[in-house]
Design a protein around this motif. Sequence first.
Motif, PDB file in Angstrom:
ATOM      1  N   THR A 299      -9.522  -5.131  -0.431  1.00 38.78           N
ATOM      2  CA  THR A 299      -8.272  -5.121  -1.196  1.00 38.78           C
ATOM      3  C   THR A 299      -7.251  -6.093  -0.630  1.00 38.78           C
ATOM      4  OG1 THR A 299      -7.520  -3.253   0.122  1.00 38.78           O
ATOM      5  CG2 THR A 299      -8.554  -2.753  -1.987  1.00 38.78           C
ATOM      6  N   SER A 300      -7.377  -6.414   0.651  1.00 36.36           N
ATOM      7  CA  SER A 300      -6.427  -7.337   1.268  1.00 36.36           C
ATOM      8  C   SER A 300      -6.511  -8.735   0.669  1.00 36.36           C
ATOM      9  CB  SER A 300      -6.663  -7.419   2.780  1.00 36.36           C
ATOM     10  OG  SER A 300      -7.975  -7.881   3.055  1.00 36.36           O
TER      11      SER A 300
ATOM     12  N   THR B 108       2.929   3.864  11.778  1.00 32.88           N
ATOM     13  CA  THR B 108       2.062   3.885  10.586  1.00 32.88           C
ATOM     14  C   THR B 108       2.129   2.576   9.824  1.00 32.88           C
ATOM     15  OG1 THR B 108       2.490   6.254  10.380  1.00 32.88           O
ATOM     16  CG2 THR B 108       1.541   5.146   8.460  1.00 32.88           C
ATOM     17  N   PHE B 109       3.321   2.002   9.738  1.00 33.47           N
ATOM     18  CA  PHE B 109       3.521   0.782   8.948  1.00 33.47           C
ATOM     19  C   PHE B 109       4.071  -0.319   9.855  1.00 33.47           C
ATOM     20  CE2 PHE B 109       4.506   4.435   6.074  1.00 33.47           C
ATOM     21  CZ  PHE B 109       3.359   4.358   5.294  1.00 33.47           C
TER      22      PHE B 109
ATOM     23  N   GLU C 116       2.157   3.308  -1.142  1.00 31.33           N
ATOM     24  CA  GLU C 116       0.843   3.462  -0.516  1.00 31.33           C
ATOM     25  C   GLU C 116      -0.029   4.449  -1.297  1.00 31.33           C
ATOM     26  OE1 GLU C 116      -0.472   1.916   2.120  1.00 31.33           O
ATOM     27  OE2 GLU C 116       1.288   0.669   2.509  1.00 31.33           O
TER      28      GLU C 116
ATOM     29  N   PRO D 168      -2.858   1.614  -1.512  1.00 30.09           N
ATOM     30  CA  PRO D 168      -3.044   1.804  -0.068  1.00 30.09           C
ATOM     31  C   PRO D 168      -3.427   0.513   0.646  1.00 30.09           C
ATOM     32  CG  PRO D 168      -4.859   2.791  -1.323  1.00 30.09           C
ATOM     33  CD  PRO D 168      -3.820   2.417  -2.314  1.00 30.09           C
ATOM     34  N   GLY D 169      -2.731   0.240   1.735  1.00 31.62           N
ATOM     35  CA  GLY D 169      -3.038  -0.923   2.561  1.00 31.62           C
ATOM     36  C   GLY D 169      -2.572  -2.247   2.010  1.00 31.62           C
TER      37      GLY D 169
ATOM     38  N   ARG E  45       1.511  -5.833   2.521  1.00 35.59           N
ATOM     39  CA  ARG E  45       1.850  -7.236   2.759  1.00 35.59           C
ATOM     40  C   ARG E  45       2.141  -8.005   1.474  1.00 35.59           C
ATOM     41  NH1 ARG E  45       1.441  -8.764   7.937  1.00 35.59           N
ATOM     42  NH2 ARG E  45       0.379  -7.316   9.345  1.00 35.59           N
TER      43      ARG E  45
END
Length: 553
Positions: free
Chosen positions: A177-178, A500-501, A519, A523-524, A527
């Motif tokens: 997903t990034s 966490t972040f 999130e 999620p994730g 950025r």
Amino acid sequence: MCGIWAIFGSDGDISFQCNSVHKIAHRGPDAFRIESIHHFQNSCLGFHRLAIVDDLCGMQPMRTFQHPYVYLIYNGEIFNFKELQKTFGFKQDTECDGEAIIHLYAKGGIEFAAQNLDGVFFFCLWDTANRKVFIGRDTFGVRPGFRVSTETGFMAVCSEAKGLINLSINQSAAMPTSQVEQFPPGNVETYSLDAQGRAFLTEKTCFHKIGEPPMYTTFPVEIGSDIKKNIRDLLTMAVRKRLMADVRVGCLLSGGLDSSLVTALVVQESKKLGVDYKIQTFSIGMEGSTDLEHARKVAKFLDTDHHELVFTPEEGVEAVENVIYHLESYDITTVRASVGMYLISKYIKEKSNSTVILSGEGSDEIAMGYIYFHKAPSAEEADEESRRLCRDLYMYDVLRSDRTTAAWGLEVRVPFLDHRFSSYYMSLPADVKMPQDGVEKHLLRSAFAGEGLIPDEVLWRPKEAFSDGVSSVTLSWYEVLQTHIDSRINDSELEEAAKTFSHNPPHSKEALYYRRMFEKHYPGMGRWLPYYWMPKWSKTNDPSARTLKHYKQ
């Protein structure tokens, strides 16, 4: 507003992949099509349509009789498409503005095509004869666009990121997903397809930079030595060309300078074009809102068909999670400002027949309109800050205006981001654009002084952010939010949030509240937001203009 989606080189279950296109159905409620090209493996194009121009022949993917090997999907408006036909001598099969992209590509290639488009767009053009795929996005990123590409040849594009998450590269591997990223504004990318339909990036080009004068043929505006007249003429033409539509046009009206100028020019130019209906205007605020009061005065002055929506603090708070889902952002000031725009867009969709909505976004960035510009150390630093804001607009105010309206199947248009107007205004000396006599956007205001276009009290009304203007005088919207959130997040949770972040760690309970909601849906993917929007040169921990000393004065 429309929604485009495409996928290339997937070895996964293509029928399952195609279900993702429905995540952007809100962008185009009028029609839907998904098309696979039979001699290309594991690739297809999807499109959700909002019919604005040429209701009969405007469906996509688009092809022409003259260039049948080229497939096009796009979201946007090309305002100079008729001028392009005259300049380059091509004849269109339809009255659809976007068809010009195909003809320009056939004539001079994809960079040539992008450079000649007066408009806003995100497109994916597939040349099946030459096994090439091209992606392009307008200079300011007014129309949204995301893409993902991997070293193995998997590539996908979508108007919103939600249509790309949870895809799979092949039967056994999920796409990281990034790798879902915003497509950079003002750029075109070229991909080559191999025999298996896999797409590999071969070229990336910036075809136009913010502040540069455009190269294309478009509606003529004579530029003389009178700066203020030039500003008036260029903004008037920017509005006039954005009245191109086969559906009803309306305006968001906050009663501030920017939306009032746009609305006044819409009323003026629509009469010249023979539009046979009253322009509908739409305002929103809580009980006692300063925006509602001033918008009412402007609407009466312009004799518009005016609509007001008064929302309660409870209704605003209840909308926050849906707003964050549509925004794909957790930026504090963006979320705050988006709630009112989301709710008024819902009202427009359900209670009116306006589909194209003009708005005043972009003026503050181009014309140094934010209150914190009063604190700029120098004209040169103010000018650089203005340009930085313009470069990042697509991640903040432009994102807000697109997503909150598209969530309800509306199309927003922003005349202040017209290429000719913006490049001219940004070319002026920095000290001329600075706040003067304690008034921000002094040059823009004075350009329309004495024209009788809007009431003087509105022309010289001090800047008020949208998220502040919807508030009552006694109770700020941001205070409503913070009061609601304070009882839902304790101090220890906030203290642990940075662990966490690590990217954009929340420094307030409000920031943590929005981040958690983000999130939940993405999620994730934190950025996607590079930084929190905050006023510069000001000692404040909150982005609200009401916290600034100049506002209080």
